[in-house]
Every structure is written in C-alpha cells, then in structure tokens.
Motif scaffolding. Structure first.
Motif, PDB file in Angstrom:
ATOM      1  N   LEU A 111       0.840  -1.192   0.000  1.00 41.40           N
ATOM      2  CA  LEU A 111       0.000   0.000   0.000  1.00 41.40           C
ATOM      3  C   LEU A 111       0.878   1.246   0.000  1.00 41.40           C
ATOM      4  O   LEU A 111       1.829   1.342   0.778  1.00 41.40           O
ATOM      5  N   ILE A 112       0.573   2.173  -0.894  1.00 41.06           N
ATOM      6  CA  ILE A 112       1.239   3.469  -0.909  1.00 41.06           C
ATOM      7  C   ILE A 112       0.158   4.529  -0.730  1.00 41.06           C
ATOM      8  O   ILE A 112      -0.793   4.582  -1.518  1.00 41.06           O
ATOM      9  N   ILE A 113       0.311   5.342   0.295  1.00 46.89           N
ATOM     10  CA  ILE A 113      -0.597   6.473   0.488  1.00 46.89           C
ATOM     11  C   ILE A 113      -0.088   7.602  -0.402  1.00 46.89           C
ATOM     12  O   ILE A 113       1.071   8.009  -0.289  1.00 46.89           O
ATOM     13  N   VAL A 114      -0.944   8.070  -1.292  1.00 45.71           N
ATOM     14  CA  VAL A 114      -0.568   9.138  -2.205  1.00 45.71           C
ATOM     15  C   VAL A 114      -1.345  10.385  -1.816  1.00 45.71           C
ATOM     16  O   VAL A 114      -2.565  10.433  -1.968  1.00 45.71           O
ATOM     17  N   GLY A 115      -0.624  11.348  -1.268  1.00 42.77           N
ATOM     18  CA  GLY A 115      -1.228  12.637  -0.940  1.00 42.77           C
ATOM     19  C   GLY A 115      -1.267  13.465  -2.208  1.00 42.77           C
ATOM     20  O   GLY A 115      -0.238  13.999  -2.638  1.00 42.77           O
ATOM     21  N   ASN A 116      -2.415  13.519  -2.841  1.00 42.92           N
ATOM     22  CA  ASN A 116      -2.549  14.226  -4.108  1.00 42.92           C
ATOM     23  C   ASN A 116      -2.890  15.694  -3.857  1.00 42.92           C
ATOM     24  O   ASN A 116      -3.343  16.061  -2.786  1.00 42.92           O
ATOM     25  N   LYS A 117      -2.682  16.503  -4.868  1.00 47.16           N
ATOM     26  CA  LYS A 117      -2.963  17.943  -4.869  1.00 47.16           C
ATOM     27  C   LYS A 117      -1.949  18.701  -4.015  1.00 47.16           C
ATOM     28  O   LYS A 117      -2.277  19.680  -3.344  1.00 47.16           O
ATOM     29  N   CYS A 118      -0.684  18.259  -4.071  1.00 51.20           N
ATOM     30  CA  CYS A 118       0.367  18.960  -3.321  1.00 51.20           C
ATOM     31  C   CYS A 118       0.707  20.302  -3.963  1.00 51.20           C
ATOM     32  O   CYS A 118       1.471  21.074  -3.387  1.00 51.20           O
ATOM     33  N   ASP A 119       0.132  20.579  -5.141  1.00 58.93           N
ATOM     34  CA  ASP A 119       0.319  21.891  -5.758  1.00 58.93           C
ATOM     35  C   ASP A 119      -0.485  22.963  -5.022  1.00 58.93           C
ATOM     36  O   ASP A 119      -0.247  24.153  -5.203  1.00 58.93           O
ATOM     37  N   LYS A 120      -1.418  22.524  -4.178  1.00 55.14           N
ATOM     38  CA  LYS A 120      -2.159  23.434  -3.309  1.00 55.14           C
ATOM     39  C   LYS A 120      -1.480  23.427  -1.944  1.00 55.14           C
ATOM     40  O   LYS A 120      -0.538  22.682  -1.706  1.00 55.14           O
ATOM     41  N   GLN A 121      -1.983  24.223  -1.028  1.00 51.07           N
ATOM     42  CA  GLN A 121      -1.420  24.234   0.316  1.00 51.07           C
ATOM     43  C   GLN A 121      -1.761  22.934   1.029  1.00 51.07           C
ATOM     44  O   GLN A 121      -2.922  22.516   1.077  1.00 51.07           O
ATOM     45  N   ILE A 122      -0.746  22.307   1.600  1.00 50.18           N
ATOM     46  CA  ILE A 122      -0.934  21.043   2.307  1.00 50.18           C
ATOM     47  C   ILE A 122      -1.612  21.303   3.641  1.00 50.18           C
ATOM     48  O   ILE A 122      -1.212  22.188   4.396  1.00 50.18           O
ATOM     49  N   ASN A 123      -2.665  20.516   3.919  1.00 46.80           N
ATOM     50  CA  ASN A 123      -3.375  20.619   5.179  1.00 46.80           C
ATOM     51  C   ASN A 123      -2.515  19.944   6.256  1.00 46.80           C
ATOM     52  O   ASN A 123      -2.303  18.736   6.221  1.00 46.80           O
ATOM     53  N   LYS A 124      -2.017  20.726   7.201  1.00 49.17           N
ATOM     54  CA  LYS A 124      -1.090  20.211   8.214  1.00 49.17           C
ATOM     55  C   LYS A 124      -1.732  19.159   9.103  1.00 49.17           C
ATOM     56  O   LYS A 124      -1.084  18.202   9.526  1.00 49.17           O
ATOM     57  N   THR A 125      -3.021  19.324   9.392  1.00 46.87           N
ATOM     58  CA  THR A 125      -3.725  18.331  10.215  1.00 46.87           C
ATOM     59  C   THR A 125      -3.799  16.989   9.491  1.00 46.87           C
ATOM     60  O   THR A 125      -3.553  15.941  10.086  1.00 46.87           O
ATOM     61  N   THR A 126      -4.110  17.024   8.209  1.00 43.17           N
ATOM     62  CA  THR A 126      -4.187  15.792   7.413  1.00 43.17           C
ATOM     63  C   THR A 126      -2.827  15.117   7.356  1.00 43.17           C
ATOM     64  O   THR A 126      -2.720  13.900   7.548  1.00 43.17           O
ATOM     65  N   LYS A 127      -1.779  15.887   7.112  1.00 44.12           N
ATOM     66  CA  LYS A 127      -0.421  15.329   7.061  1.00 44.12           C
ATOM     67  C   LYS A 127      -0.077  14.662   8.387  1.00 44.12           C
ATOM     68  O   LYS A 127       0.442  13.540   8.421  1.00 44.12           O
ATOM     69  N   LYS A 128      -0.381  15.324   9.492  1.00 45.72           N
ATOM     70  CA  LYS A 128      -0.085  14.780  10.815  1.00 45.72           C
ATOM     71  C   LYS A 128      -0.869  13.482  11.060  1.00 45.72           C
ATOM     72  O   LYS A 128      -0.332  12.501  11.575  1.00 45.72           O
ATOM     73  N   GLU A 129      -2.147  13.470  10.679  1.00 48.05           N
ATOM     74  CA  GLU A 129      -2.966  12.271  10.866  1.00 48.05           C
ATOM     75  C   GLU A 129      -2.464  11.115  10.004  1.00 48.05           C
ATOM     76  O   GLU A 129      -2.444   9.968  10.460  1.00 48.05           O
ATOM     77  N   LEU A 130      -2.053  11.399   8.784  1.00 49.02           N
ATOM     78  CA  LEU A 130      -1.518  10.340   7.921  1.00 49.02           C
ATOM     79  C   LEU A 130      -0.238   9.755   8.502  1.00 49.02           C
ATOM     80  O   LEU A 130      -0.018   8.539   8.427  1.00 49.02           O
TER      81      LEU A 130
END
Length: 171
Positions: A111-130
């Motif tokens: 499994l690879i988690i792909v955080g898409n739409k990194c061309d926008k501002q990354i949601n810090k809460t989502t990054k931390k939860e992932l």
C-alpha cells in the motif's frame, strides 16, 4: 496490477493520466464521474504495469455508482500495489478514514498512500494524521505532474521486490 483508489474527487483520474503521460481518463469535478474500472498497460523500467483507475469509494444510494464502488473494491484482492489517494489539501473525511482503516489490514506491504494535490497548500492536520498510520506516503500533483517520477520509482521498487520473491514461478 496497480490499483488507484480513494474517495470521489481526490484526483484518481488525474493521477492515472499523469502516470500514463496522456489524457486517457475523463477528469471532472463532478463526484461519481468514473463509474467503472478503467485500465491501461504501460512499461516502467522494463516491467509491464497495468494501472487501474477505479470509481470513488463511498456509500451511495445511486445504484449505478454503487455497482462501480463494488467493482472498485473487488480489484483490491488481485492488486500487486494499491495507491490510496488522499486529497492532501483538505481534511480527512469519513470515507478517507474508512479506506485507511480497511486497506492496510489486507495489503499493508503493498500500500502506498498518495497525498494528491500537493500543488495546493498542504493541510497540516491531514499530514499529521496520515503520519500516525505509519504507512509510506508520497505527495504528488496529478494535475501538474509534480513528483510523479518519485511515485513511479516507488512503484518500480515495490514491483521488483514482489518479482524477486516470486522467482521464476511467475513465468
């Protein structure tokens, strides 16, 4: 087979097009545009890879969309690699949490988690939860092609490991 899955509107079709390096799949902001699995074969580093774009996985009362969701989920068992797309610019939704809790149990090593739409501002809460899921994550932009080469390299590495463990039995 490399499955591209996630909830509706996380950019699965955009990622598919970026990996194929051509506009093969319809991209729309309308949820439920992709209703069936769509696949294309490519060669990555002398490895034949079948990318499969799936319908967005969520609960729906629409019978046609629900059939697409069922078909998407049916592809998980045969996948060598599952790319779980998350919109890294937004908060995680219930659909994201459901997929994150189900998929690692069945296929964590592939499994690879792909955080898409990194061309926008990354949601810090989502990054931390992932990060708390302790799963390998790569951030890309299917729309702009940013970091797609990193994702391709990760896919190639995982496929080579799988091929080595199979030996010549695959032939």
């Amino acid at each position: 087979e490399v499955i591209i899955c996630g909830r509706p509107n996380v950019g699965k079709s955009s990622l598919m097009n970026a990996l194929l390096k051509r506009d093969r799949v319809i991209v729309s902001s309308t949820p439920g545009t992709t209703r069936d699995t769509i696949h294309e074969d490519v060669i990555l580093d002398n490895i034949s890879v079948r990318f499969i774009d799936t319908a967005g996985i969520r609960f729906t009362k629409d019978k046609v969309e629900a059939e697409g969701v069922n078909r998407s989920e049916a592809t998980f068992d045969n996948a060598e690699i599952i790319l779980l797309l998350i919109d890294i610019s937004e908060k995680l939704t219930n659909d994201d949490y459901n997929l994150l809790s189900r998929l690692p149990k069945s296929n964590k090593e592939n499994l690879i988690i792909v955080g898409n739409k990194c061309d926008k501002q990354i949601n810090k809460t989502t990054k931390k939860e992932l990060d708390q899921f302790n799963l390998h994550s790569i951030y890309v932009s299917g729309k702009t092609g940013q970091h797609i080469d990193n994702l391709e390299n990760e896919i190639i590495n995982k496929l080579k490991i799988n091929t080595e463990t199979l030996g010549e039995n695959v032939i």
